[in-house]
Design an enzyme around this catalytic site. Structure first.
Site, PDB file in Angstrom:
ATOM      1  N   SER A 142      -7.586  -5.890  -1.568  1.00 26.78           N
ATOM      2  CA  SER A 142      -7.753  -5.771  -3.034  1.00 26.78           C
ATOM      3  C   SER A 142      -9.247  -5.820  -3.588  1.00 26.78           C
ATOM      4  O   SER A 142      -9.689  -4.673  -3.081  1.00 26.78           O
ATOM      5  CB  SER A 142      -7.139  -6.808  -3.804  1.00 26.78           C
ATOM      6  OG  SER A 142      -6.376  -6.936  -4.874  1.00 26.78           O
ATOM      7  N   ASP A 171       2.565  -0.019  -3.916  1.00 29.47           N
ATOM      8  CA  ASP A 171       1.638  -0.731  -4.624  1.00 29.47           C
ATOM      9  C   ASP A 171       1.219  -0.033  -5.824  1.00 29.47           C
ATOM     10  O   ASP A 171       0.546   0.949  -5.779  1.00 29.47           O
ATOM     11  CB  ASP A 171       0.525  -1.096  -3.599  1.00 29.47           C
ATOM     12  CG  ASP A 171      -0.678  -1.666  -4.312  1.00 29.47           C
ATOM     13  OD1 ASP A 171      -0.556  -2.160  -5.428  1.00 29.47           O
ATOM     14  OD2 ASP A 171      -1.697  -1.752  -3.671  1.00 29.47           O
ATOM     15  N   HIS A 207       1.809  -4.318  -2.827  1.00 29.32           N
ATOM     16  CA  HIS A 207       0.409  -4.743  -2.705  1.00 29.32           C
ATOM     17  C   HIS A 207       0.091  -5.786  -1.406  1.00 29.32           C
ATOM     18  O   HIS A 207      -0.964  -6.326  -0.890  1.00 29.32           O
ATOM     19  CB  HIS A 207      -0.118  -5.572  -4.166  1.00 29.32           C
ATOM     20  CG  HIS A 207      -1.674  -5.664  -4.206  1.00 29.32           C
ATOM     21  ND1 HIS A 207      -2.348  -4.610  -4.130  1.00 29.32           N
ATOM     22  CD2 HIS A 207      -2.401  -6.509  -4.381  1.00 29.32           C
ATOM     23  CE1 HIS A 207      -3.710  -4.829  -4.247  1.00 29.32           C
ATOM     24  NE2 HIS A 207      -3.843  -6.246  -4.564  1.00 29.32           N
TER      25      HIS A 207
END
Length: 724
Positions: free
Chosen positions: A582, A668, A700
């Site tokens: 991320s 995602d 994600h």
């Protein structure tokens, strides 16, 4: 890398010859490991403790555990019962279906969900009864304190943003989108959850459904992670407090303004506890940060324009508390504890002296404390108490993370979960005590040991803390995780761990993907910095990252790894890697163009690569607005916004010179898979060694067992290739 050899595997079998293949029962796996090295297979064999609740008299605890089968590529969630001291553990689940969401009805009976319905059984697992009949629609529930009513969560169709297709085209797969927030996290938004109230008579839940949000196109609980914690019954069973962001489309996508509402069962009237009845939100520019707009002006902050959630009534019903963020558009604002006196309307913030987040809390029913809460400070998540005078005292001081908490109903103890770098979550009983001269302390007793049969076979890493001076003259704490059987005379390949968020703590977390124990067990030293932008070091430290993604926080990463390479003799400065997901993945992509040959390889999972593309690709636009300041097309964009876009990692690919593994999930919608694909394509077109691990069916995160094993094997194969 050595892989686990499972010599004994118990609990993976069809329940009967008539059981369907997809109804495989996955239970606790009693395994003997080939070596003492933690492997992906050992990690996925561990049971994962979920929800738990103590009986009203505090004598028993029911709890949920999830088991995973790599072979079947699925999970099975079961229920256990035990005495409050951890003795007498008994498996209650008998069939192949998942059983979840345990809740006590009385001292002898629990309710739970299986097959989308609410069932009950005695605490020994007998006398099973189906209470609801909804055709499998139940997604959550909460009985009223007097057990005469129940809240049931179920999904309803939602076509405010994605229009319903014509009835004569039942096989059409197209979606006509008319506004933003048409997809969230990992799915297209064509249904939303609503809470319904139903009456209860004996062992039957009636079908007299009353929608608390009748006719309102808003979700409750809130996407994507909200659950029953966002609703609460009053002690007299006459009112329900609930969390809701009453916005749709563009308004929803740029705002974090969620409020606490109070619903009266008798009159069916609702009032907002955060804002006056005549409140009108100021107009905003959706292409700019809300930080400097009227909605966050000082005179408007009294109206709670930020993220308010998770209400809980006081035991006497006279007050209600909830978690509250001050400002709209800032999902990582400091989370305070707000207490409202329901009689006077007085509202106060009880944790202003604690300059970090309150992550969970519960009311006390003793004279010694008003509220207990957990929060992160200096890279650990510990227990605190607020006394009647409003003073905050720390009760535990462990190098660990304590999880969600609840009173053990005898008023003198708390039931909590706890985990650290070398142990997944188990349940603990915490007993607050008074130390010398009134100093608050607590005793901590472990009452489950879910994975002892695996952990006892594994060699454990060790960990320590170290502080280093940052380039702006402050002090940064980083964790050092050392391999099992560590030999200080040797040099080890070393990983710089880059945290995501960007404002989530590097505390004593246990992850089934970014797991420091398995990394260390594979022979790596891990350096995990609590860089600028992380909570637990004061609000100023935490907020400095917004608008400065490529400044001080990147300097902090390099300060930490340089300090380790220069001052820790066992760190091999010629075998350094950088990894992260991320914002951590973004950090890796940025460092790839700015590391001055420090690192020998990189791994970026679900990272942002092109910030201009990211601005309009992500579904929660409030995030980009707050973090970047402006839309990239604004000619009057701020200096911070200009710096952000001009320092996007994709603009420095010409400086890339190091092998890189890019990982991404195609579901995602927070950071789209095109970001990872673009980074990989750019690396290969530059002639740089690179791999792309793409998951068409993951978001994600990576949630499916076989995908999880593939992730771990690919991760370590890449590191071993370049660092060993």
């Amino acid at each position: 890398m050595k892989h686990l050899t499972t010599l004994i595997l118990i609990g993976l079998a069809c329940m009967a010859s008539t059981t369907k293949a997809e109804d495989v029962n996955i239970g606790k796996q009693n395994i003997r490991l080939e070596s003492t090295t933690m492997t992906p297979e050992a990690l996925w064999a561990m049971g994962r403790i979920g929800g738990y609740q103590a009986s009203p008299d505090g004598s028993h605890i029911a709890y949920q555990v999830g088991y995973y089968s790599v072979k079947a590529n699925k999970s099975h969630h079961v229920l256990y019962m035990m005495n409050a001291d951890g003795s007498g553990q008994q498996l209650l689940t008998q069939g192949a279906k998942n059983e979840t969401d345990v809740q006590w009805l009385d001292n002898e009976t629990i309710a739970f969900i299986t097959g989308g319905e609410i069932w009950s059984m005695k605490l020994d697992g007998t006398d099973r009864r189906q209470l609801s009949k909804t055709d499998g629609a139940v997604e959550g529930f909460q009985f009223s304190p007097d057990r005469t009513k129940v809240i049931i969560l179920k999904s309803i169709p939602f076509h405010e943003v994605i229009k319903e297709n014509p009835s004569d085209l039942p096989k059409a797969t197209g979606r006509l989108v008319t506004d933003l927030m048409y997809r969230h996290w990992d799915h297209y938004v064509e249904s939303i959850q609503h809470p319904f109230v139903c009456s209860v008579s004996g062992n039957t839940i009636a079908t007299d459904w009353t929608d608390i949000l009748e006719g309102e196109p808003y979700e409750c609980p809130m996407e994507p992670f909200g659950g029953m914690e966002q609703l609460a019954w009053s002690p007299d069973s006459k009112q329900i407090a609930y969390t809701c962001r009453k916005k749709t489309g563009l308004e929803y996508s740029i705002s974090t303004d969620a409020d606490i509402y109070l619903y009266n069962i008798g009159t069916r009237e609702t009032r907002n506890l955060c804002k006056p009845a005549d409140y009108k939100a100021p107009q905003v520019n959706p292409t700019k940060t809300l930080r400097t707009q009227a909605v966050n002006a000082e005179e408007n902050l009294k109206n709670n324009p930020g993220y308010d959630q998770n209400p809980k009534f006081s035991p006497d019903g006279k007050s209600i508390a909830w978690l509250s963020m001050a400002r709209d558009g800032y999902e990582s604002d400091r989370q305070r504890l707000c207490i409202l006196d329901l009689t006077t309307g007085e509202k106060r913030y009880a944790t202003e002296s604690f300059d970090s987040n309150v992550d969970d809390f519960c009311w006390s029913d003793t004279k010694d404390a008003l509220i207990y809460f957990i929060g992160v400070w200096h890279a650990t998540e510990n227990l605190y108490a607020i006394d009647k005078k409003g003073e905050v005292k720390q009760l535990t001081n462990d190098w660990a993370d304590f999880g969600s908490l609840q009173m053990l109903n005898n008023g003198r103890q708390l039931l909590m979960e706890r985990h650290c770098y070398t142990a997944p979550a188990d349940l603990y009983v915490v007993t607050p005590t008074k130390g010398k001269k009134g100093t608050a302390t607590a005793t901590v007793q472990q009452i489950t040991n879910e994975n002892k049969h695996i952990l006892d076979q594994l060699a454990k890493p060790t960990f320590d803390q170290r502080w280093v001076k940052t380039t702006d003259g402050k002090q940064l704490l980083y964790w050092i995780i050392l391999p099992p059987n560590f030999d200080a005379s040797k040099k080890y390949p070393t990983l710089l761990f880059c945290e995501g968020g960007p404002q989530s703590p590097v505390s004593q977390f246990w992850s089934y993907r970014w797991n420091f124990m398995i990394m260390a067990s594979q022979g790596y030293v891990i350096i995990a910095p609590n860089r600028h932008g992380l909570p637990g070091f004061g609000s100023e430290w935490c907020e400095e990252i917004s608008g400065d993604w490529t400044g001080q926080c990147m300097d902090d990463y390099l300060s930490a790894i340089d300090d380790a390479a220069q001052n820790l003799p066992y760190v091999d400065r010629d075998r350094l890697g950088a990894v992260g997901a991320s914002f951590g993945g973004f950090s890796v992509y940025y460092l790839a163009g700015h590391h001055d040959k420090r690192f020998k390889c990189f791994i970026a999972h679900d990272g942002a690569f092109n910030l201009e593309a990211m601005y309009t690709e992500t579904e929660e636009n409030w995030f980009s607005n707050w973090e970047y300041d402006d839309a990239y097309w604004n000619k009057d964009r701020t200096q911070n916004a200009d710096k952000t876009y001009k320092n996007s990692p994709h603009l420095f690919v010409d400086k890339w010179d190091t092998p890189i593994l890019c990982i991404h999930g195609e579901k995602d919608y927070r950071i789209n898979a095109t970001q990872g694909m673009s980074a990989f394509n750019a690396a290969r077109m530059r002639g740089i060694e690179a791999q792309l691990l793409i998951f068409p069916d993951e978001n994600h995160w990576v949630l499916k067992p076989q995908n999880g094993i593939l992730w771990q094997r690919t991760y370590f194969n890449w590191l071993n290739k370049w660092l060993k």
